[in-house]
Design a protein around this motif. Structure first.
Motif, PDB file in Angstrom:
ATOM      1  N   ARG A 132     -91.403   0.668 -71.646  1.00 57.51           N
ATOM      2  CA  ARG A 132     -91.127   1.730 -70.619  1.00 57.51           C
ATOM      3  C   ARG A 132     -89.889   2.374 -70.552  1.00 57.51           C
ATOM      4  NH1 ARG A 132     -94.842   1.846 -66.129  1.00 57.51           N
ATOM      5  NH2 ARG A 132     -96.469   0.369 -67.501  1.00 57.51           N
ATOM      6  N   ASP A 133     -89.670   3.237 -70.210  1.00 59.15           N
ATOM      7  CA  ASP A 133     -88.088   4.247 -70.706  1.00 59.15           C
ATOM      8  C   ASP A 133     -87.334   3.487 -70.368  1.00 59.15           C
ATOM      9  OD1 ASP A 133     -88.542   5.015 -67.480  1.00 59.15           O
ATOM     10  OD2 ASP A 133     -88.903   6.556 -68.914  1.00 59.15           O
ATOM     11  N   PHE A 134     -87.184   3.277 -68.789  1.00 54.28           N
ATOM     12  CA  PHE A 134     -85.393   2.857 -68.619  1.00 54.28           C
ATOM     13  C   PHE A 134     -85.609   1.596 -67.629  1.00 54.28           C
ATOM     14  CE2 PHE A 134     -85.691   7.519 -68.558  1.00 54.28           C
ATOM     15  CZ  PHE A 134     -85.321   7.811 -69.405  1.00 54.28           C
ATOM     16  N   VAL A 144     -80.038  13.380 -62.197  1.00 53.13           N
ATOM     17  CA  VAL A 144     -79.991  14.161 -61.715  1.00 53.13           C
ATOM     18  C   VAL A 144     -80.555  14.060 -59.854  1.00 53.13           C
ATOM     19  CG1 VAL A 144     -79.901  17.061 -60.685  1.00 53.13           C
ATOM     20  CG2 VAL A 144     -79.203  15.738 -62.835  1.00 53.13           C
ATOM     21  N   ARG A 145     -82.032  13.945 -60.361  1.00 51.13           N
ATOM     22  CA  ARG A 145     -82.606  13.340 -58.514  1.00 51.13           C
ATOM     23  C   ARG A 145     -81.981  12.117 -57.945  1.00 51.13           C
ATOM     24  NH1 ARG A 145     -88.896  11.548 -59.476  1.00 51.13           N
ATOM     25  NH2 ARG A 145     -88.611   9.990 -58.951  1.00 51.13           N
ATOM     26  N   LEU A 146     -81.731  11.428 -58.860  1.00 50.71           N
ATOM     27  CA  LEU A 146     -81.368   9.809 -58.197  1.00 50.71           C
ATOM     28  C   LEU A 146     -79.812  10.347 -57.884  1.00 50.71           C
ATOM     29  CD1 LEU A 146     -83.482   7.031 -59.957  1.00 50.71           C
ATOM     30  CD2 LEU A 146     -84.228   8.465 -57.275  1.00 50.71           C
ATOM     31  N   GLU A 198     -88.801   7.183 -80.380  1.00 48.57           N
ATOM     32  CA  GLU A 198     -89.411   7.002 -80.355  1.00 48.57           C
ATOM     33  C   GLU A 198     -90.764   8.118 -79.368  1.00 48.57           C
ATOM     34  OE1 GLU A 198     -90.374   2.297 -80.728  1.00 48.57           O
ATOM     35  OE2 GLU A 198     -90.778   2.916 -78.679  1.00 48.57           O
ATOM     36  N   ASP A 199     -89.681   8.359 -78.079  1.00 51.01           N
ATOM     37  CA  ASP A 199     -90.466   9.463 -77.428  1.00 51.01           C
ATOM     38  C   ASP A 199     -89.116  10.260 -76.975  1.00 51.01           C
ATOM     39  OD1 ASP A 199     -91.432  10.768 -75.404  1.00 51.01           O
ATOM     40  OD2 ASP A 199     -92.883   8.912 -74.255  1.00 51.01           O
ATOM     41  N   PRO A 200     -89.783  11.396 -77.600  1.00 48.80           N
ATOM     42  CA  PRO A 200     -88.697  12.583 -77.237  1.00 48.80           C
ATOM     43  C   PRO A 200     -88.552  12.864 -75.605  1.00 48.80           C
ATOM     44  CG  PRO A 200     -89.649  13.374 -79.265  1.00 48.80           C
ATOM     45  CD  PRO A 200     -90.353  12.049 -78.771  1.00 48.80           C
ATOM     46  N   VAL A 221     -82.498  12.572 -67.859  1.00 49.07           N
ATOM     47  CA  VAL A 221     -81.956  13.850 -67.263  1.00 49.07           C
ATOM     48  C   VAL A 221     -82.446  13.892 -66.021  1.00 49.07           C
ATOM     49  CG1 VAL A 221     -81.137  15.993 -67.108  1.00 49.07           C
ATOM     50  CG2 VAL A 221     -81.410  14.749 -68.992  1.00 49.07           C
ATOM     51  N   ARG A 222     -83.696  14.019 -65.524  1.00 49.58           N
ATOM     52  CA  ARG A 222     -84.190  14.049 -64.207  1.00 49.58           C
ATOM     53  C   ARG A 222     -84.107  13.255 -63.408  1.00 49.58           C
ATOM     54  NH1 ARG A 222     -89.605  12.937 -62.772  1.00 49.58           N
ATOM     55  NH2 ARG A 222     -90.763  12.548 -64.701  1.00 49.58           N
ATOM     56  N   PHE A 223     -84.225  12.218 -64.139  1.00 46.51           N
ATOM     57  CA  PHE A 223     -83.447  10.598 -63.012  1.00 46.51           C
ATOM     58  C   PHE A 223     -82.495  10.436 -62.574  1.00 46.51           C
ATOM     59  CE2 PHE A 223     -88.382   8.864 -64.844  1.00 46.51           C
ATOM     60  CZ  PHE A 223     -87.849   8.596 -63.823  1.00 46.51           C
ATOM     61  N   VAL A 234     -91.730   0.667 -57.296  1.00 43.96           N
ATOM     62  CA  VAL A 234     -90.987  -0.425 -57.676  1.00 43.96           C
ATOM     63  C   VAL A 234     -90.030   0.091 -57.392  1.00 43.96           C
ATOM     64  CG1 VAL A 234     -90.883  -2.558 -58.428  1.00 43.96           C
ATOM     65  CG2 VAL A 234     -92.603  -1.836 -58.759  1.00 43.96           C
ATOM     66  N   ARG A 235     -89.274   0.789 -58.223  1.00 42.29           N
ATOM     67  CA  ARG A 235     -87.578   1.926 -58.377  1.00 42.29           C
ATOM     68  C   ARG A 235     -87.569   2.289 -56.759  1.00 42.29           C
ATOM     69  NH1 ARG A 235     -89.019   5.979 -61.883  1.00 42.29           N
ATOM     70  NH2 ARG A 235     -89.257   6.631 -59.709  1.00 42.29           N
ATOM     71  N   ASP A 236     -89.165   2.861 -56.415  1.00 39.65           N
ATOM     72  CA  ASP A 236     -88.461   3.594 -54.486  1.00 39.65           C
ATOM     73  C   ASP A 236     -88.756   2.841 -53.814  1.00 39.65           C
ATOM     74  OD1 ASP A 236     -87.680   5.703 -56.257  1.00 39.65           O
ATOM     75  OD2 ASP A 236     -90.334   6.883 -56.327  1.00 39.65           O
TER      76      ASP A 236
END
Ligand code: CTP
Length: 424
Positions: free
Chosen positions: A124-126, A181-183, A168-170, A177-179, A20-22
């Motif tokens: 979910r994360d973000f 920099v990537r986006l 909860e989820d390190p 960081v990945r998103f 959905v994001r992409d």
């Protein structure tokens, strides 16, 4: 078909997560080739059966018998894998039942319960990954945005849904960081505070690879490190991780010093030149050079807890002794053949690591070896020896080696000289 099957059973089906994001990020005129699709099923105004996702996937498997189905019982999800043509790659569709996750303790593996789509998205994360598109009617095609994901996509922000997300989820720190920099997005200031708080709070003792973290967690962490260090954007990503203090969860003493930063960039330049076709794993060598900055015992702990490949663990374990041997033996070599006979005992990975960690003169010799001397071949081969009337025997190898040495030391330069050399 998936939507039809869900509809018939009185369920809702949603497209969720990265797809959905992409799709929302893709320019209007661009066709997006989705290779990884996440679907979630829930019931109308109630939670669907825990097994709904698996039931739907099994039904689709009946319709598309060429597809491979794999079921992950613990989380009640099913994956359908299409192996399409080599150009397009494969397509993977994950179908899960809407679920709520409980983390019995920080950084643990979540426990799962069936729930509604809103709760599923909330875990979910973000915000930008917590969007969904309904695929069933009524309101087919509706975008569900409970947490402001669309606005964050517009304003280019990586934002968590709640303060405990990183506790909860390190591995989400690495994903942030990945998103980012990537986006080309910014980590939203409060989210950055949560990251720093999570790191400072010590909850990462759980993750810290000096200890004995949960295997599932380290598998996910290794996958994130793999993504980041393999990506074209690994440099800004690593800098951002370092800026956030996010290398510390890997090891309390892991710091991206100026020297280490130089080494890892140098390793990458060498790899780009020496191994353009990626015969060796570039991300792993980058990770190894980071880990190599620690003491041997610590290196082994991290590498084995991260379940790195056996040869990688061995390299890190034996690095000191190999480095010592190479660095003490090289200054005693004079002829090119002497350098070659010494260095050819080692694999390219170790020579790159030792090379960039050495002083200029040794680095230069290893570079010469890797770029030129290692490619030198004897002027004759086994077939030439046979044509000269020699019977194949173990002696062949010895003769060819002598020929190589003479070639390297420029004692022979032509094929005729090589033939004369063999005869004498
Ligand atoms: N997810 C999460 N927390 C994680 C990993 C994943 O909340 N630690 C959720 C996110 O909603 C994510 C979805 O699971 O969108 C799918 O995860 P994944 O396939 O790893 O990420 P994508 O968002 O699809 O990103 P990519 O394009 O990099 O595959």
């Amino acid at each position: 078909n998936a939507a039809k099957e869900a509809q018939q059973r009185g369920w809702h089906l949603y497209l969720v997560g990265g797809a959905v994001r992409d799709l929302l990020l893709a320019p209007g005129n661009q066709t997006l080739l989705l290779q990884d699709i996440d679907l979630v099923v829930d019931g109308f105004h109630r939670a669907a059966d825990v097994g709904a996702g698996v039931e739907l996937a099994s039904k689709l498997r009946e319709i598309y018998p060429q597809v491979r189905l794999s079921v992950h019982g613990e989380f009640q999800t099913a994956a359908l894998i299409w192996h399409k043509d080599p150009e397009l790659g494969s397509l993977m569709i994950d179908i899960a039942t809407a679920r709520t996750e409980f983390y019995p303790y920080p950084a643990a593996n979540p426990q799962v319960e069936a729930s509604s789509i809103r709760q599923d998205l909330y875990r979910r994360d973000f915000t930008i990954n917590a969007l969904a598109v309904r695929l069933t009617s009524p309101k087919e095609g509706e975008l569900l945005d409970f947490f402001g994901g669309v606005e964050d996509l517009r304003s280019h922000q990586i934002k968590v849904l709640h303060a405990n997300s990183f506790i909860e989820d390190p591995t989400r720190i690495y994903r942030a960081v990945r998103f980012a920099v990537r986006l080309g997005f910014k980590i939203e200031p409060l989210t950055e505070e949560y990251i720093r708080y999570a790191i400072e709070s010590g909850v990462y003792e759980k993750l810290r690879l000096e200890n004995h973290p949960a295997p599932a967690l380290t598998t996910r962490l290794r996958a994130e490190l793999n993504y980041i260090l393999e990506a074209s954007y690994w440099k800004p990503a690593l800098q951002l991780l370092s800026h956030l203090g996010a290398l510390r969860p890997l090891h309390s003493q892991l710091v991206l010093t100026g020297e280490l930063w130089w080494e890892i960039r140098c390793v990458s330049r060498w790899l780009r030149y020496l191994d353009p076709d990626h015969h060796v794993s570039h991300w792993l060598i980058r990770l190894e050079i980071l880990i190599a900055s620690l003491k041997t015992e610590e290196r082994i702990k991290i590498a084995s807890n991260l379940q790195l490949p056996k040869d990688s663990i061995e390299r890190l374990e034996n690095l000191d002794s190999m480095e010592k041997t190479i660095k003490s033996a090289l200054p005693n070599c004079q002829k090119v053949s002497e350098f070659v006979l010494l260095l050819r005992q080692y694999k390219i990975q170790i020579l790159i690591i030792v090379g960039v960690r050495s002083d200029k003169s040794i680095r230069h010799i290893i570079w010469q070896y890797l770029t030129q001397w290692s490619k030198t071949q004897a002027l004759l081969n086994g077939n030439d020896l046979k044509a000269m009337g020699y019977k194949p025997s173990p002696k062949f190898k010895e003769i060819l080696d002598q020929l190589l040495i003479a070639t390297l030391d420029q004692k022979i330069e032509t094929k005729q000289e090589a033939v004369d050399f063999v005869k004498t």
